[in-house]
Structures are given as structure tokens and as C-alpha cells.
Design an enzyme around this catalytic site. Structure first.
Site, mmCIF file in Angstrom:
data_model
loop_
_atom_site.group_PDB
_atom_site.id
_atom_site.type_symbol
_atom_site.label_atom_id
_atom_site.label_comp_id
_atom_site.label_asym_id
_atom_site.label_seq_id
_atom_site.Cartn_x
_atom_site.Cartn_y
_atom_site.Cartn_z
ATOM 1 C CG HIS A 17 -1.935 -1.025 1.303
ATOM 2 N ND1 HIS A 17 -2.104 -1.807 2.420
ATOM 3 C CD2 HIS A 17 -2.869 -1.433 0.406
ATOM 4 C CE1 HIS A 17 -3.094 -2.656 2.208
ATOM 5 N NE2 HIS A 17 -3.568 -2.454 0.996
ATOM 6 C CE LYS A 41 -12.851 -6.795 1.565
ATOM 7 N NZ LYS A 41 -11.662 -6.159 0.984
ATOM 8 N NE ARG A 95 -2.688 -8.241 -4.150
ATOM 9 C CZ ARG A 95 -3.544 -8.448 -3.185
ATOM 10 N NH1 ARG A 95 -3.199 -8.201 -1.957
ATOM 11 N NH2 ARG A 95 -4.736 -8.918 -3.415
ATOM 12 C CB SER A 133 -4.271 -6.672 4.422
ATOM 13 O OG SER A 133 -3.753 -5.440 4.019
#
Length: 163
Positions: A17, A41, A95, A133
Site C-alpha cells: 500500500h 469483511k 498485484r 493484508s
């Protein structure tokens, strides 16, 4: 003034990030880090903790880059958040190819909702492409070394959370 919005849950903020934030800073005068309130989430860190981590990391980057960087929590549609902060640009980090398919759909929907807001994709630096993460939290929970994935303050927060 060119304003960009970099949205995410940032649970927690990673070196990936930070890399995207640093590079996005070169594209805009003000970079808003949209911290998503996503109850589905079930984030590990509270909204306040995530915002504080982002503010700590971005204070240094703001000085280095000369770009104003601010954290902005949001719980509405991404395109509405972009309007709320006057962003003409949404920045998304990629990514892998798997990220692109989802992001491609999001861009299409956002363009229908507001064609004046552009989306720019930045590829994660090769050294950060594997960082997620979710995986960082799993490694920390199991006692692994996360120092290659997060800054020392974030590492300390993760370790404290799992002790």
C-alpha cells in the site's frame, strides 16, 4: 488542483500500500486514502486504528513527496466517495492478473455511474506483489515474521493484537 482517491480497507496498511501511495503521490496534488468501512469483511483493526496507521505512515510520505495525503473513511459507493472528496481520479493497485478481472468490472460500473471520474491502475512493485493484508494477518497470528511486509509500527500493532 488534481485530487486522487486510493480506496481500500487497509486492514492493516502494508508496504505494498505504501508503495502505491508513494507512486500515486506523483500523479496528484492531493491524495485521499479512502478507508472503507466494510462490515462484511470483519476487519481486525477498528476504523479509528486503521485511519491512525495510515495517518502515521502518510505523514512522512507527504513531507517527502510534497503531496497532501489525507485519510478519509467512507461507507458509501466508491464513486460517491470520489464525488465527496472532489476526486477526478481513482487509483487502484494491482498485484496479479486475478486482481485485474475484478477491477475491470469495477471500472466499467463506475464509468456508467460517473464517466467524469477516471481510474488509473498502478502495478505493485515486484518486491511487494505477493503482499496481501489477509496473508500478513495470518502470518502474524501464527507467530511468523512480518517485518518484510509492514512498517515497524504496524508490525507492533499486529503482534500486540495477537498476544
Amino acid at each position: 488542483m488534481r485530487i486522487g482517491l486510493y480506496p481500500g480497507t487497509f486492514d492493516p496498511i502494508t508496504l505494498g500500500h505504501v508503495d502505491i501511495i508513494r507512486r500515486a503521490s506523483a500523479l496528484v496534488d492531493r491524495l485521499v486514502i479512502g478507508v472503507a468501512i466494510n462490515r462484511d469483511k470483519g476487519p481486525l483493526f477498528t476504523l479509528e486504528e486503521r485511519v491512525a496507521m495510515i495517518e502515521e505512515e502518510c505523514a512522512k510520505l507527504s513531507v517527502q513527496t510534497g503531496t497532501e495525503i489525507i485519510a478519509h473513511p467512507f461507507e458509501n459507493l466508491l464513486i460517491d466517495c470520489a464525488r465527496d472528496v472532489d476526486a477526478g481520479l481513482i487509483i487502484r493497485g494491482l498485484r496479479a492478473v486475478a486482481d485485474f478481472e475484478y477491477e475491470f468490472q469495477m471500472v466499467g460500473m463506475n464509468r456508467v455511474l460517473d464517466s467524469s471520474v477516471e481510474t488509473v491502475f498502478l502495478m505493485a512493485d515486484a518486491g511487494h506483489q505477493a503482499i496481501a493484508s489477509k496473508l500478513v494477518k495470518e502470518i502474524a497470528r501464527l507467530g511468523g515474521d512480518i517485518s518484510k511486509f509492514v512498517t515497524p509500527p504496524v508490525k507492533d500493532a499486529l503482534i500486540e493484537r495477537f498476544i
